[in-house]
Enzyme design. Sequence first.
Site, PDB file in Angstrom:
ATOM      1  CG  HIS A  74      39.204  38.363  41.054  1.00 11.41           C
ATOM      2  ND1 HIS A  74      39.404  38.547  42.396  1.00 11.41           N
ATOM      3  CD2 HIS A  74      39.328  37.029  40.854  1.00 11.41           C
ATOM      4  CE1 HIS A  74      39.644  37.397  42.988  1.00 11.41           C
ATOM      5  NE2 HIS A  74      39.582  36.452  42.072  1.00 11.41           N
ATOM      6  CD  GLU A  75      38.479  35.136  37.447  1.00  8.92           C
ATOM      7  OE1 GLU A  75      39.433  34.357  37.233  1.00  8.92           O
ATOM      8  OE2 GLU A  75      37.757  35.055  38.469  1.00  8.92           O
ATOM      9  CD  GLU A  81      41.282  34.865  45.419  1.00  7.77           C
ATOM     10  OE1 GLU A  81      41.475  34.071  44.476  1.00  7.77           O
ATOM     11  OE2 GLU A  81      40.212  35.470  45.585  1.00  7.77           O
ATOM     12  CG  HIS A 125      43.255  34.432  39.223  1.00 10.30           C
ATOM     13  ND1 HIS A 125      43.942  33.962  40.323  1.00 10.30           N
ATOM     14  CD2 HIS A 125      41.996  34.683  39.661  1.00 10.30           C
ATOM     15  CE1 HIS A 125      43.125  33.925  41.384  1.00 10.30           C
ATOM     16  NE2 HIS A 125      41.937  34.373  41.010  1.00 10.30           N
TER      17      HIS A 125
END
Lengths: 501, 501
Positions: free
Chosen positions: A264-265, A294, A268
């Site tokens: 997830h990170e 997101e 980003h």
Amino acid sequence: MPAPVDALRDALAPIEDLKSAAAVLSWDQETFMPDGAAEARAQQLSTLKTMAHERFVTDEIGALLDKAETAVEQGEATDMQADLVRVVRRDYDRARKLPSDLVSALSQAASRGQTAWKQARANDDFDHFAPHLEELVDLTIQKAEALGYENERYDALLDEYEPGLPTSAVVDTFADLREQLVPLVDAIAEQPAPDDAMLHGAFPVDKQKAFGEAVITDFGYDFDCGRQDISAHPFTTSFDVTDVRLTTRFDAQFLPSGLFSTLHEAGHGLYEQGVAPDLARTPLAEGASLGIHESQSRFYENVIGRSRPFWQHYYPALQDTFPDALRNVALDDFYRAINRSEPSLIRVEADEVTYNLHVMLRFELERALVQEDLAVQDLPAAWNDRMDTYLGITPDSDANGVLQDVHWSFGAIGYFPTYALGTLMSAQIANAMRKDLPDLDAQIAAGEFAPVLDWLRTHIHRYGRRLDAPDLLEQATGQSLQADAWLGAMRTKYGAIYPGL
Amino acid sequence: MPAPVDALRDALAPIEDLKSAAAVLSWDQETFMPDGAAEARAQQLSTLKTMAHERFVTDEIGALLDKAETAVEQGEATDMQADLVRVVRRDYDRARKLPSDLVSALSQAASRGQTAWKQARANDDFDHFAPHLEELVDLTIQKAEALGYENERYDALLDEYEPGLPTSAVVDTFADLREQLVPLVDAIAEQPAPDDAMLHGAFPVDKQKAFGEAVITDFGYDFDCGRQDISAHPFTTSFDVTDVRLTTRFDAQFLPSGLFSTLHEAGHGLYEQGVAPDLARTPLAEGASLGIHESQSRFYENVIGRSRPFWQHYYPALQDTFPDALRNVALDDFYRAINRSEPSLIRVEADEVTYNLHVMLRFELERALVQEDLAVQDLPAAWNDRMDTYLGITPDSDANGVLQDVHWSFGAIGYFPTYALGTLMSAQIANAMRKDLPDLDAQIAAGEFAPVLDWLRTHIHRYGRRLDAPDLLEQATGQSLQADAWLGAMRTKYGAIYPGL
């Protein structure tokens, strides 16, 4: 004598440096700072942020901005410069509209609010938090009034996180979503849940970390311009396109927590690393909106990271990494386990399908608060009602209900919907990508991620804040925001996982 | 309306925050920053330092300072406030005396100088560095002239690092030192060197780190307000009295390198952690001078860390930590090995006895450069001559001679003598401490370090920059700077190690 837009850019650059320095200090605070330093660090951060704000809202910047706008109107600017001037004008007007005593009152109420919230959550005592939330809602209403809006107060608040998207678009999209998602969640809940016992066990943190870092290196995350550390709450921060840092947390007893947080990170981080270098030290050198941000994290976490082709490629390596836990677990059983879906109380632990319902609920409640259609004292009951309506469960306590998230306690109202918007957009982006990359699944199954990153760099990353989120999405996908793409993806995916669906 | 000194203090606090932020960014640069971020970080640091300087040299600060001085004169200030005003006046006048084009020229020459020095050292090519050093010496002379001085240019330069100490005091002290130290070094060189083979071997870094951190925790270093990390060149930095960080480097094949570096940096760190909390966010919240700072690091590294009582206490634990290397080595043999002394080429690897000769040589040469008694082109020959005179050895190359240190390459002239001053002061301080703590050796041998820290806190640490180094030393020890205490300590210590001496 520099050209007008260059003069503006030169004046903004040191302000960006101040913001980057504050970001370094915040990162350090969450990763390595000794506990005893909390008070001094708060003071240092306050100074940096105040200086950055004060230097930005000066008449001097206003005059430079006026001249730069004239240059743009007279065709004396590049496209990038025109975008810069447009975005800076919006930021500047917004910053000037907020009276400094309101900014200060909000900041102080937020500080008190967070402290009260922590105590309230620990003691399951909503009444302790209520007066603080009332004050924060009141100040937020004042903020919305000071900023101005077209249709409703929430527009002014959402605009901070998702510039260019009206509340009405969120309302319409969430209405579509609710109509189809609630029955889907109900139907899934009736199916037998996959066994996920193999995800609980002994997963040494150093091995989790090494595995995750190998995967995101394959994704294209550049550790020469970034790093990954441990923090209590995972986040990604950028000090420059050459210095984009991830943090995550690992649970030595539960594999998915750290693994999917890393993916997830990294989504980003790949976004921030992909911003065009010529936007450096300008306000354009960051993501277009929280929703777009997101969409990138959810894309790598869910569209890729929870897909079957992805695990076709990585599951053997994961088995080698954790042989005791996974040696005798088949790929399909593992795949079903990491995609297990069921209604639950806590947003940050929710699965891919139910997550958006948690967000919708918060959006509806916070919008009602600022519209003064809902009183703070009635919030816990409203929360529990909606949990029952959307997810069919009722919190056992306010601590596991209305008090679970930090956002409202520091006045972040307008933030929540971006979580769901990002998820919806990630599916729209995936559909557009598949048109250009018909062999996408085969490429993922072969561990080839360069085509994915190239596509995202070309259509999303490089623009930074040059395009507003709605325009960027339209340009990248040919569509405006909608729920159908994500709902379709969920039906297909979960139809395969739950044959009875 | 705050009282005048409070108004000055309030205006200075955000400037201190900027400097602290810059220190965080510098620390990060040396510890965790990814390599790709170097250029962006240089820019961010430049912005923070420029802003701190610009905010300090304003007429507004000048006016606040004038009013604060009037308040002090009229007896309307505490002693601490009077010290603050005195030190800020000196800093302010100094900062205002330097023309900004000279500051800028020095900064740019330093940047080019460091690059050229790195290449010159790598290629053993002094001629490549010489024109840069000529420019730096020329600019440094301009700096000294702009700042003004009483007797000689070097006074103005030394004053930056050792405020209040005239060059003549260094000259006189070093003359005493040279007269007695050169024969002592000669005499030691004639003795058979102790065997130090046991210090070379396999010393896992994590065990070295844990051992060192346990020792400095015993010293009183507070890890709740600090931490230790790895960097290429060990240093200590303070962002506030509650956030004082050490860095060190470890050599997995040679024990003393990391061990004594940790004790050395802890001496600096204990000093910064011991500054009185009421000096926070003022220019007084740091060490009095580089010399006093070095006295604290040398005290913990050498006076304590290379003493026999210290190893009486810690040697069994060290043997347990590295049993393969030390199990069969007697305490006395270990003690003699870590105190082995012999003339060598490289300052940072020099032992306790010979170290000061390396410093003296640099002081004499850099003073001659700014006095224009020595030309840059003649520097290598002068270096080699003095190495022969003081240490009886001649460098095999300029890389291992005149090019070995970074300091001159960024214009740090006036800095070197503080290394030796600190060593000399550490012995004066030890003598004064022994008068108050007659059982000092027994306490050290029992691992009781609280009396030592209490003494240093009371007599040195808490003052921060409130007292100039000469006054602080006089107050703490009853003596002005002198070489006898240290020479006496060396004769006693090495007389016991080399019975033939």
